[in-house]
Design a protein around this motif. Structure first.
Motif, short mmCIF file in Angstrom:
data_model
loop_
_atom_site.label_atom_id
_atom_site.label_comp_id
_atom_site.label_asym_id
_atom_site.label_seq_id
_atom_site.Cartn_x
_atom_site.Cartn_y
_atom_site.Cartn_z
N UNK A 235 8.76 15.27 65.19
CA UNK A 235 7.81 16.35 65.02
C UNK A 235 6.89 15.61 63.75
N UNK A 236 5.63 16.33 63.65
CA UNK A 236 4.73 15.74 62.62
C UNK A 236 5.56 15.90 61.17
N UNK A 237 6.26 16.94 60.76
CA UNK A 237 6.93 17.04 59.58
C UNK A 237 7.96 16.01 59.46
N UNK A 238 8.51 15.97 60.52
CA UNK A 238 9.78 14.80 60.49
C UNK A 238 9.02 13.29 59.94
N UNK A 239 7.98 13.07 60.67
CA UNK A 239 6.99 11.90 60.72
C UNK A 239 6.53 11.61 59.05
N UNK A 240 6.09 12.67 58.63
CA UNK A 240 5.43 12.82 57.32
C UNK A 240 6.38 12.92 55.97
N UNK A 241 7.32 13.50 56.03
CA UNK A 241 8.31 13.67 55.14
C UNK A 241 8.76 12.46 54.39
N UNK A 242 9.41 12.44 53.05
CA UNK A 242 9.62 11.65 52.35
C UNK A 242 11.16 11.30 52.72
N UNK A 243 11.92 12.35 52.82
CA UNK A 243 13.19 12.32 53.59
C UNK A 243 13.36 13.48 54.79
N UNK A 244 13.67 12.95 55.92
CA UNK A 244 13.79 13.75 56.85
C UNK A 244 15.49 14.04 57.35
N UNK A 245 15.92 15.10 57.22
CA UNK A 245 17.40 15.56 57.79
C UNK A 245 17.22 16.15 58.97
N UNK A 246 17.68 15.17 60.07
CA UNK A 246 17.70 15.53 61.19
C UNK A 246 18.99 16.35 61.69
N UNK A 247 19.03 17.62 61.28
CA UNK A 247 20.33 18.39 61.21
C UNK A 247 19.94 19.98 61.38
N UNK A 248 21.01 20.63 61.97
CA UNK A 248 20.83 21.92 61.79
C UNK A 248 20.78 22.54 60.39
N UNK A 249 19.99 23.47 59.95
CA UNK A 249 19.84 24.06 58.71
C UNK A 249 21.05 24.70 57.90
N UNK A 250 21.89 25.31 58.69
CA UNK A 250 23.14 25.80 58.28
C UNK A 250 23.90 24.50 57.89
N UNK A 251 24.28 23.70 58.81
CA UNK A 251 25.22 22.80 58.65
C UNK A 251 24.56 21.87 57.39
N UNK A 252 23.42 21.54 57.36
CA UNK A 252 22.78 20.60 56.45
C UNK A 252 22.99 21.63 55.02
N UNK A 253 22.70 22.70 54.79
CA UNK A 253 22.72 23.37 53.68
C UNK A 253 24.18 23.49 53.14
N UNK A 254 25.03 23.65 53.98
CA UNK A 254 26.76 23.31 53.51
C UNK A 254 26.84 22.18 53.20
N UNK A 255 26.53 20.97 53.95
CA UNK A 255 26.44 19.76 53.49
C UNK A 255 25.96 19.57 51.84
N UNK A 256 24.65 20.01 51.91
CA UNK A 256 23.95 19.84 50.79
C UNK A 256 24.87 20.19 49.31
N UNK A 257 25.00 21.36 49.63
CA UNK A 257 25.93 22.23 48.62
C UNK A 257 27.10 21.21 48.13
N UNK A 258 27.90 20.78 49.15
CA UNK A 258 28.92 19.97 48.89
C UNK A 258 28.67 18.55 48.27
N UNK A 259 27.55 18.04 48.70
CA UNK A 259 27.19 16.91 47.95
C UNK A 259 26.87 17.38 46.56
#
Lengths: 267, 267
Positions: B209-233
């Motif tokens: 996607x354009x967003x993916x290609x443009x961002x500084x960091x793209x996390x290719x993951x589901x938003x719920x799994x990502x958010x859980x994972x981010x909180x743990x990190x």
């Protein structure tokens, strides 16, 4: 809410289809998750390049032959199919002299009758404009379209092996048919139809779905493009050539196309 | 409509998420096409194997470091993100001492205030249960969560280079930030945020996607799994190791994963 997508927009077609579904959804014609299903399809269509790939074209030709050769063909439609390809499939049913049956997964009387009414409206629209390649008179076209029965309202039969309202179908429709075109079918119901001994043609953008793997012929294409294409093939039926159809092999070719498109990779 | 998905259902998680969106949609919290967007995500998640792939995990770690190192980080959420990961992101905002700004594409006052109210409710739920790895007192957790500002209602600024209501943002929110976590962002807006000089972290299941290609960091993951994972990190921040991040390279790895999964092919 109205949206005006400028002609120049690269995704005009795709956006207009979305708004069509959104409108139908707001009128209560679609199940709540119908748009999610459409979105899944959009993603696969994107991976296919948003065009009819050659193997899908070949599958559509074989589907046209199978439907033309059937004794009692039928077209079974759900909400998304009705909204996205109602007019095109009414045209196909006219060319096949077969009924269309509304068959939805989350069945409510309101949605069934809403979709039947929608397809009756499609008939009105289609009946007054014969397709380009129609060789007979406009009156004969009108008659052919008017003769298309839209079933589903008084469904009184059950598809064996399915539980709950999604099993409901018409005794004189699906239960009496030998070949069924059922775009966008759920895996469970597809399996039950195959077990009934029907020849099953599905249209599914995911070549790995259960429906795709189970059907007699799977057309890996968008339902609107497919329905247009099917109508053209039915009009030119004499020229079509039957081939031995290996459905698994054709699914593999569709999958390979997706893979090749993905290889293009990050620039 | 209520749905009871049995625990044994192989797609229980996915179906429950759909119903959550359906419910929010029926309450008017989501744009009509939000579910289509979710469906597209579902298809890509399916191709990723419906799990967090190693490169997405690494991207999440680098995102945690980037957000922790920011002077004024912010989390920008749309409708789907709020519904699918509201509680998890409230937890992240508490750990980052940063605001959450509601920022939707098809902006209406009703939807903005509905989503702000939804996130305020998330705060109530989250505030009374500190995460497992929280080392300080429950009272400190409660305070950290209560301090999370939910912005968006009185947005009075504009993202430069965008037209219409989708440009609206908060002067003390996005316009004042240096690093933005903006899951599920539209390509246009992502580009505008990058042009503003922000470090942009997106979460997007489509590596092309354009967003993916443009961002500084793209996390290719589901938003719920990502958010859980981010909180743990964020909770284990001391242990994280910074790496040089080549976003294009990481997208290529995500794409290769999809390709490999597709190779498994038709049986």
């Amino acid at each position: 809410m109205t949206y005006n997508v400028p002609d120049s927009h690269p995704r005009k077609n795709s956006l207009e289809r979305r708004y069509k579904l959104e409108e139908a959804s707001s009128k209560g014609l679609l199940a709540g998750t119908a748009m999610i299903a459409h979105g899944r399809g959009e993603a696969f269509d994107y991976l296919l390049g948003e065009k009819t790939i050659p193997i899908a074209n070949e599958a559509t030709i074989q589907a046209a032959i199978m439907l033309k050769s059937a004794v009692r063909p039928i077209i079974s439609v759900n909400g998304n199919t009705s909204i996205l390809a109602g007019e095109e499939l009414v045209g196909c049913a006219a060319l096949l002299s077969c009924p269309i049956e509304v068959n939805i997964y989350y069945r409510t009387p309101e949605r069934i009758s809403g979709l039947v009414a929608y397809l009756e409206k499609c008939k009105k629209i289609v009946s007054i404009k014969p397709p380009e390649n129609w060789k007979r008179s406009p009156l004969e076209w009108e008659e052919a379209v008017n003769n298309v029965l839209i079933l589903g309202t008084f469904a009184d039969g059950l598809i064996p092996g399915l539980n709950g309202p999604r099993a409901i179908c018409d005794v004189n429709g699906i239960l009496a048919s030998d070949t069924i075109l059922v775009p966008l079918e759920d895996g469970d119901r597809c399996e039950a139809l195959v077990k009934m001994g029907l020849k099953v043609i599905v249209v599914d953008l995911n070549p790995l779905s259960r429906s795709s793997l189970m059907s007699t012929i799977t057309v890996v294409d968008d339902v609107t493009r497919f329905s247009n294409n099917l109508q053209n093939n039915l009009l030119n039926f004499q020229r079509l050539k039957r081939k031995n159809w290996d459905n698994k092999e054709s699914l593999q070719i569709a999958l390979d196309t997706i893979n090749n498109n993905l290889q293009s990779s990050i620039k």
